[in-house]
Design an enzyme around this catalytic site. Sequence first.
Site, PDB file in Angstrom:
ATOM      1  N   GLN A  30       0.740  -1.162   0.223  1.00  0.00           N
ATOM      2  CA  GLN A  30       0.345   0.364  -0.047  1.00  0.00           C
ATOM      3  C   GLN A  30       1.027   1.638   0.139  1.00  0.00           C
ATOM      4  OE1 GLN A  30      -2.558  -1.413   3.565  1.00  0.00           O
ATOM      5  NE2 GLN A  30      -3.842  -0.574   1.893  1.00  0.00           N
ATOM      6  N   ASN A 320      -7.148  -6.794  14.614  1.00  0.00           N
ATOM      7  CA  ASN A 320      -7.814  -5.450  13.562  1.00  0.00           C
ATOM      8  C   ASN A 320      -9.282  -5.109  13.956  1.00  0.00           C
ATOM      9  OD1 ASN A 320      -5.219  -5.559  13.231  1.00  0.00           O
ATOM     10  ND2 ASN A 320      -5.299  -5.740  10.505  1.00  0.00           N
ATOM     11  N   GLU A 386      -4.935  -2.673  14.858  1.00  0.00           N
ATOM     12  CA  GLU A 386      -4.887  -1.380  13.317  1.00  0.00           C
ATOM     13  C   GLU A 386      -6.440  -1.043  14.093  1.00  0.00           C
ATOM     14  OE1 GLU A 386      -6.226  -2.760   9.183  1.00  0.00           O
ATOM     15  OE2 GLU A 386      -3.723  -3.616   8.841  1.00  0.00           O
ATOM     16  N   TRP A 436      -5.075   2.679  11.848  1.00  0.00           N
ATOM     17  CA  TRP A 436      -4.203   2.675  10.362  1.00  0.00           C
ATOM     18  C   TRP A 436      -5.055   4.327  10.313  1.00  0.00           C
ATOM     19  CZ3 TRP A 436      -2.414  -0.971   7.754  1.00  0.00           C
ATOM     20  CH2 TRP A 436      -2.590  -0.595   5.987  1.00  0.00           C
ATOM     21  N   GLU A 443      -5.440   1.979  -1.695  1.00  0.00           N
ATOM     22  CA  GLU A 443      -6.239   1.157  -0.332  1.00  0.00           C
ATOM     23  C   GLU A 443      -7.115  -0.240  -1.808  1.00  0.00           C
ATOM     24  OE1 GLU A 443      -7.368   1.228   2.987  1.00  0.00           O
ATOM     25  OE2 GLU A 443      -8.887  -0.665   2.643  1.00  0.00           O
TER      26      GLU A 443
HETATM   27  C1  PNW Z   1      -7.450  -3.783   6.924  1.00  0.00           C
HETATM   28  N1  PNW Z   1     -14.096  -4.969   5.744  1.00  0.00           N
HETATM   29  O1  PNW Z   1      -8.777  -4.488   5.980  1.00  0.00           O
HETATM   30  C2  PNW Z   1      -6.561  -3.896   5.810  1.00  0.00           C
HETATM   31  O2  PNW Z   1      -5.175  -4.606   7.465  1.00  0.00           O
HETATM   32  C3  PNW Z   1      -5.849  -2.453   5.614  1.00  0.00           C
HETATM   33  O3  PNW Z   1      -4.697  -2.926   4.552  1.00  0.00           O
HETATM   34  C4  PNW Z   1      -6.657  -2.157   5.303  1.00  0.00           C
HETATM   35  O4  PNW Z   1      -6.431  -0.513   4.366  1.00  0.00           O
HETATM   36  C5  PNW Z   1      -7.797  -1.396   6.211  1.00  0.00           C
HETATM   37  O5  PNW Z   1      -8.329  -2.139   6.678  1.00  0.00           O
HETATM   38  C6  PNW Z   1      -8.544  -0.800   5.723  1.00  0.00           C
HETATM   39  O6  PNW Z   1      -9.268  -1.170   5.000  1.00  0.00           O
HETATM   40  C7  PNW Z   1      -9.644  -5.336   5.881  1.00  0.00           C
HETATM   41  O7  PNW Z   1     -14.482  -4.905   5.066  1.00  0.00           O
HETATM   42  C8  PNW Z   1     -10.272  -4.572   5.081  1.00  0.00           C
HETATM   43  O8  PNW Z   1     -14.851  -5.822   6.830  1.00  0.00           O
HETATM   44  C9  PNW Z   1     -12.131  -4.902   4.965  1.00  0.00           C
HETATM   45  C10 PNW Z   1     -12.301  -4.616   6.087  1.00  0.00           C
HETATM   46  C11 PNW Z   1     -11.507  -5.512   7.146  1.00  0.00           C
HETATM   47  C12 PNW Z   1     -10.803  -5.349   7.090  1.00  0.00           C
END
Ligand code: PNW
Length: 483
Positions: A30, A320, A386, A436, A443
């Site tokens: 990213q 996270n 995160e 985060w 993204e």
């Molecule tokens: C995280 N959802 O992913 C990742 O670890 C990051 O790399 C990303 O940039 C960040 O969240 C923000 O999106 C997710 O749909 C992506 O619930 C999507 C979800 C959860 C976590």
Amino acid sequence: MTRSMEDLNGHVGHRLPADFMWGYATAAQQIEGAVDEDGRGESIWDRFASAQSSKVQDGSNSNETCDSYHRYKDDVRILKQYKAKGYRFSLSWPRIIPKGGRDDPVNPLGLQYYNNLINELLAEGITPYVTLYHWDCPQALEDRYGGWRDKDEIVQDFRRYAQVCFEAFGDRVKNWITINEPYVVTIPGWFNGDCAPGRSSKRPFSADGNTETEPWIVGHNLMLAHAHAYQLYDKYYRPQQGGKLSITLNGDWVEPWSDDESSHRAAERKMAAAIGWFADPIFLGHESKIMREMLGDRLPTFTPEEWCLVKGSSDFYGCNTYTTNYIKCGGDDVSLGNSELFFQNSRGESLGDPCACPWLVSCPWGFRKHLGYLYRRYKKPILVTEAGFACKDEHLMTREEACNDVERTAYHINYLDNLLKAVIEDGVDVRSYFGWTLMDNWEWAEGYIPRFGVTYVDFKTKQRYPKDSAGAITRWFDKHLSA
Ligand code: PNW
């Protein structure tokens, strides 16, 4: 736990222990850019974003993104300016082993880059938290044997990659995360097909894939790869290096949509699908009963030898979490535990305002409940690796407007207040908070549309500018960390 005197507002103030870790998180794909430089190999996300009919929303790729490959000193300077105590970043497997495999050559320039970054952090007193796998599998392995689908190959290749990293960096890196969010690797990647490698039964949306079988195999293999890396570290590196290692699981709190029995059951099933699938084997040493009920034979089983590796393969719970949903029974989406998610409950009460991502609202009390749930069920110290927020339409704003990020500031401050309550009032053992993210970045399949950074990035000049949220978070920790 340290309890302090009155705070400035005259309320009884409480503080986190002095060794509570905080900072920001990023991921190689990213932020680094420089995808063709110094011998880096192709990743599945490079390929995914370059496909003719790319599924990336704005048609973008991460070939340049924040250019952290060349600007890592700027990143460290900003962390220092924010008084962050730690930085969670990920290593790019194809930068370190361009072709990925256990017999393929290691790229010395790849190692050099991360050595430089780690040394720069340590020189500034910032503790590195290093993720081995944040979604960027070498494309060569996808081509060679189907990547994460081939247990025997990928587990050995990942183990060797982990070994190279422990050897090269383990003298200075004491905090390791093997895999970031196996659920978000498998479900978007092999079930829905909207993230790399983009496989799914949905035709013509995906040309290849099998939603019925592949995600469960991939999830199984991710757990085994993690467990092998844990064993390797535990046996051969921990004795000298003395660090800690775990996996990071994503998961969000779910609150029953109404008070009936079936909404409660839906909540339980969603937790099993999103978290228990991985956490029950790793932390509790048994498979998720609910996953087995939902999937039957499609859920692979571990052999007794594999159970010995998987069970207990963690030193902490890497969490996270971003949001909260109301939930009720319905639909046939196994990945959600055959339930449906809402931001409103049966009484029409809403969880929060929409932001740049359709899946995300700010819900601080849900965060607190989530931490309590994880601690009661899995009984490990929790590292929040995160949490974060993307303001609505931020990509359309001027820099000045974007830096005045009131909603993001509120999100982090409210989440931190609730983390503090979880620690002080609920007795939950939380040891870190990594926001985060350090700066706006690529993204994934949403391209450059959502901006999650506490730092604004001008993607033309690559200049970084602090947003208001960064200052607010620094001040929160100034006030709430014990001396
Ligand atoms: C995280 N959802 O992913 C990742 O670890 C990051 O790399 C990303 O940039 C960040 O969240 C923000 O999106 C997710 O749909 C992506 O619930 C999507 C979800 C959860 C976590």
